[in-house]
Design an enzyme around this catalytic site. Structure first.
Site, PDB file in Angstrom:
ATOM      1  N   ASP A  29     -51.282 -13.529  11.825  1.00 35.09           N
ATOM      2  CA  ASP A  29     -51.432 -12.519  12.870  1.00 35.09           C
ATOM      3  C   ASP A  29     -51.065 -13.131  14.216  1.00 35.09           C
ATOM      4  O   ASP A  29     -51.726 -14.058  14.664  1.00 35.09           O
ATOM      5  CB  ASP A  29     -52.887 -12.015  12.877  1.00 35.09           C
ATOM      6  CG  ASP A  29     -53.164 -11.084  14.051  1.00 35.09           C
ATOM      7  OD1 ASP A  29     -52.190 -10.533  14.607  1.00 35.09           O
ATOM      8  OD2 ASP A  29     -54.346 -10.916  14.393  1.00 35.09           O
ATOM      9  N   ASN A  31     -50.604 -11.166  17.133  1.00 34.46           N
ATOM     10  CA  ASN A  31     -50.994 -10.380  18.326  1.00 34.46           C
ATOM     11  C   ASN A  31     -52.485 -10.055  18.354  1.00 34.46           C
ATOM     12  O   ASN A  31     -52.933  -9.223  19.139  1.00 34.46           O
ATOM     13  CB  ASN A  31     -50.155  -9.099  18.435  1.00 34.46           C
ATOM     14  CG  ASN A  31     -50.464  -8.114  17.305  1.00 34.46           C
ATOM     15  OD1 ASN A  31     -51.311  -8.403  16.455  1.00 34.46           O
ATOM     16  ND2 ASN A  31     -49.808  -6.981  17.300  1.00 34.46           N
ATOM     17  N   ASP A  33     -54.575  -8.533  16.287  1.00 39.70           N
ATOM     18  CA  ASP A  33     -55.201  -7.290  15.805  1.00 39.70           C
ATOM     19  C   ASP A  33     -55.731  -7.421  14.372  1.00 39.70           C
ATOM     20  O   ASP A  33     -56.130  -6.441  13.751  1.00 39.70           O
ATOM     21  CB  ASP A  33     -54.210  -6.113  15.903  1.00 39.70           C
ATOM     22  CG  ASP A  33     -53.029  -6.270  14.945  1.00 39.70           C
ATOM     23  OD1 ASP A  33     -52.927  -7.321  14.268  1.00 39.70           O
ATOM     24  OD2 ASP A  33     -52.198  -5.348  14.876  1.00 39.70           O
ATOM     25  N   ASP A  37     -48.001 -10.124  11.242  1.00 39.78           N
ATOM     26  CA  ASP A  37     -46.928  -9.435  11.962  1.00 39.78           C
ATOM     27  C   ASP A  37     -45.762 -10.399  12.239  1.00 39.78           C
ATOM     28  O   ASP A  37     -45.823 -11.585  11.894  1.00 39.78           O
ATOM     29  CB  ASP A  37     -47.467  -8.840  13.271  1.00 39.78           C
ATOM     30  CG  ASP A  37     -48.271  -9.850  14.073  1.00 39.78           C
ATOM     31  OD1 ASP A  37     -47.882 -11.032  14.073  1.00 39.78           O
ATOM     32  OD2 ASP A  37     -49.295  -9.473  14.681  1.00 39.78           O
ATOM     33  N   ASP A 214     -34.606  -4.904  -3.936  1.00 45.02           N
ATOM     34  CA  ASP A 214     -35.736  -4.454  -4.736  1.00 45.02           C
ATOM     35  C   ASP A 214     -35.260  -3.553  -5.876  1.00 45.02           C
ATOM     36  O   ASP A 214     -34.391  -2.695  -5.672  1.00 45.02           O
ATOM     37  CB  ASP A 214     -36.692  -3.670  -3.816  1.00 45.02           C
ATOM     38  CG  ASP A 214     -38.010  -3.354  -4.482  1.00 45.02           C
ATOM     39  OD1 ASP A 214     -38.738  -4.291  -4.811  1.00 45.02           O
ATOM     40  OD2 ASP A 214     -38.313  -2.157  -4.672  1.00 45.02           O
ATOM     41  N   GLU A 290     -33.401  -8.380  -7.525  1.00 41.87           N
ATOM     42  CA  GLU A 290     -34.643  -8.411  -8.279  1.00 41.87           C
ATOM     43  C   GLU A 290     -34.409  -7.633  -9.566  1.00 41.87           C
ATOM     44  O   GLU A 290     -34.286  -6.402  -9.541  1.00 41.87           O
ATOM     45  CB  GLU A 290     -35.786  -7.760  -7.487  1.00 41.87           C
ATOM     46  CG  GLU A 290     -37.135  -7.964  -8.153  1.00 41.87           C
ATOM     47  CD  GLU A 290     -37.970  -6.713  -8.320  1.00 41.87           C
ATOM     48  OE1 GLU A 290     -39.055  -6.819  -8.902  1.00 41.87           O
ATOM     49  OE2 GLU A 290     -37.555  -5.614  -7.911  1.00 41.87           O
TER      50      GLU A 290
HETATM   51  C1  NOJ Z   1     -40.706  -4.750  -6.830  1.00 39.93           C
HETATM   52  C2  NOJ Z   1     -41.532  -5.257  -5.686  1.00 39.93           C
HETATM   53  O1  NOJ Z   1     -41.496  -6.661  -5.679  1.00 39.93           O
HETATM   54  C3  NOJ Z   1     -42.915  -4.707  -5.893  1.00 39.93           C
HETATM   55  O2  NOJ Z   1     -43.862  -5.292  -5.039  1.00 39.93           O
HETATM   56  C4  NOJ Z   1     -42.851  -3.215  -5.724  1.00 39.93           C
HETATM   57  O3  NOJ Z   1     -44.118  -2.674  -6.022  1.00 39.93           O
HETATM   58  C5  NOJ Z   1     -41.817  -2.599  -6.655  1.00 39.93           C
HETATM   59  N1  NOJ Z   1     -40.589  -3.335  -6.712  1.00 39.93           N
HETATM   60  C6  NOJ Z   1     -41.481  -1.198  -6.199  1.00 39.93           C
HETATM   61  O4  NOJ Z   1     -40.791  -1.251  -4.992  1.00 39.93           O
END
Ligand code: NOJ
Length: 545
Positions: A29, A31, A33, A37, A214, A290
């Site tokens: 953190d 800032n 709060d 961040d 992702d 991924e």
């Molecule tokens: C893979 C991400 O690493 C994970 O954290 C997320 O829940 C799912 N994809 C959906 O975006």
């Protein structure tokens, strides 16, 4: 952009980088709060520089209602005020680059948040409209009351949710492979494709060095929406908690590529477009996908005109067994070499148990985590280090009331989900919040009372700590000859290989073995000079002949 490193001229940085994954909500953190961040990330850059990482990967910091901790993005081209603003991000890039640290950001192209403008527009538009066609809206079966098909959400339950039409009647269903707050985008729609390219350009213009993609295997769907065999089996295959590296687990894993909604050939075209955008920028900009994939499917992603890397996830589940790990390494290297890429090694991330806990917990788990870190850092390719891995943190035993993961919520607690590895980092001090924040506001996930000895400050003060081991290893790693891995037989339970005169030996057996001749470069635990104790790794230089 940063200059190419001089040590291995011509080798793009990402082919051998140590990349540190920052989960911004839990890093630091800045800032006051009580929440992590971007300013906190900036404040942590000196620490990361000293750790010796070549790049950071930032998990999403975009505007989000945080139903899936930021992987539910409501605006992919902005910073959530909780994390700061775009000037903070620009400063982060400048400050990271001034320390020779590259910056990779997450892109989440498979889905958006239900708060995204597009989805809000779709909800108030008619079936068949341009607005609905950016998503997968379908009429239900059985007169509309049942989901359009049997696809299951990876987070539990059906992958379809029914909406209420603007006139108040129950209406169409929309697809979400994850939480119902994460509607899947329709990648057969050119608007969706163009918008993603705009997002890439937006961050590339700001100077990012790469993207972590992702759910890279999920964008394309079979637009006839057929039922699939064993939908639950597919989602179970992706559950880390069910995977023990056994044959059954591997068989489950093999089901993941599924032609209806995963790993479809159309992806190749999508990523060709992405690559053209990246290549239009100066410097070595990169992508890492991924995706859990069988080796023969990697070429659908990684190619000279496609993506640069795909995550090697095998070590997230590999059992503590030399033979199995050797096979894992051989298969991974063979698979990526076939497509002209280099391997990537990840021991943990924000979706999986922490290494210490997965490998037995306690002293044994800690020793194995140190040994394994040295093993993968000795291999060719790049390593991805999840924040806190360098400290040897274990999963946190959280009360159910504290859990936020949609996996926990959607399975009604049957699966505990992934919060245990997402607890804010301990920086210093003898009690929570361990210097993570100056605020007294409760943290989003509570830290345990027993982290006193694993804070960054405590480990900095202890020359035998996991942190010091990581620092030494990451520094020495640059001097390992850039040569192929040659496995050596040192008996049962010993995983040993050489790269030129550099040797790495890891002992997964219950007995100590005598070390071969040579100079010890680094060992994962202080120990008797001449033996390799169980649960340890050593780096050596062979004697000159
Ligand atoms: C893979 C991400 O690493 C994970 O954290 C997320 O829940 C799912 N994809 C959906 O975006």
């Amino acid at each position: 952009m940063l200059e190419a490193e001089s040590q291995w001229p011509g080798v793009p940085w990402w082919r051998r980088a140590a990349v540190y994954q920052i989960y911004p909500r839990s890093f630091r953190d800045g800032n006051g709060d009580g929440k992590g961040d971007l300013r906190g990330v900036i404040q942590g850059l000196d620490y990361l520089h000293e750790l010796g990482v070549d790049a950071i990967w930032l998990s999403p910091f975009y505007p989000s209602p945080l139903r899936d901790s930021g992987y539910d993005v409501s605006d992919p081209r902005a910073v959530d005020p909780m994390y700061g603003n775009i000037d903070d991000f620009k400063e982060l890039i400048a400050q990271a680059h001034s320390r020779s640290i590259r910056v990779i950001v997450d892109v989440v192209p498979n889905h958006v948040s239900d708060q995204h403008r597009w989805f809000q527009e779709a909800l108030v538009s008619a079936p068949g409209s341009v607005e609905r066609n950016r998503f997968h809206f379908r009429d239900g079966r059985d007169g509309g009351q049942s989901p359009p098909n049997n696809w299951a959400s990876l987070f539990g339950g059906s992958a379809w949710t029914r909406i209420t039409e603007p006139d108040g009647r129950p209406g169409q269903w929309y697809l979400h492979l994850f939480d119902s707050s994460q509607p899947d985008l329709n990648w057969s729609n050119p608007q969706v494709r163009a918008d993603a390219l705009e997002t890439l350009r937006y961050w590339l213009d700001l100077g990012v060095d790469g993207f972590r993609i992702d759910v890279a295997l999920g964008l394309a769907k079979d637009m006839t929406y057929p039922d699939v065999d064993d939908p639950v089996g597919i989602t179970e295959a992706l559950r880390f908690d069910l995977d023990d590296g056994s044959v059954e687990s591997q068989q489950r894993r093999a089901k993941v590529p599924n032609s209806a909604f995963f790993d479809r050939d159309e992806l190749r075209d999508i990523y060709r477009e992405w690559r053209a955008v990246l290549d239009s920028y100066p410097g070595d900009r990169m992508t890492v996908a991924e995706a859990w994939l069988p080796p023969h499917r990697i070429s659908n992603y990684v190619a000279p005109d496609g993506l640069h890397q795909v995550f090697g996830f095998d070590f997230l589940v590999a059992p503590w067994d030399a033979d199995r790990m050797r096979a894992t390494i051989q298969a991974a290297i063979a698979a990526v070499t076939a497509v002209g890429a280099t391997p990537t090694w990840a021991l943990s991330n924000h979706d999986s148990p922490r290494v210490v806990s997965r490998l037995g917990g306690g002293d044994v788990g800690r020793a194995r985590a140190r040994a394994l870190a040295m093993l993968v850092q000795a291999l060719p390719g790049s390593v991805y280090i999840y924040q806190g891995e360098e400290l040897g943190l274990a999963d946190v035993d959280l009360p159910d009331a504290a859990r936020e993961d949609p996996v926990f919520i959607r399975t009604k607690g049957e699966q505990k989900g992934r919060d245990a590895c997402r607890v804010p980092l301990p920086w210093s001090g003898g009690a929570p919040p361990y210097g993570f924040t100056e605020s007294t506001t409760p943290l989003w996930l509570p830290q345990p009372e027993d982290w006193v000895e694993v804070t960054i400050a405590a480990e900095e003060a202890d020359p035998e700590s996991s942190l010091h081991l990581f620092r030494r290893a990451l520094q020495l790693r640059h001097h390992i000859p850039n040569m192929n891995v040659e496995f050596i037989d040192h008996g049962t339970g010993i995983l040993a290989f050489r790269r030129g005169d550099f040797h790495c030996l890891m002992n997964t057996s219950d007995a100590a073995i005598a070390l071969p001749e040579g100079e010890i470069v680094l060992r994962s635990q202080p120990a008797h000079e001449s033996v390799l104790a169980p649960n340890t790794t050593v780096w050596m230089r062979a004697p000159k002949k």
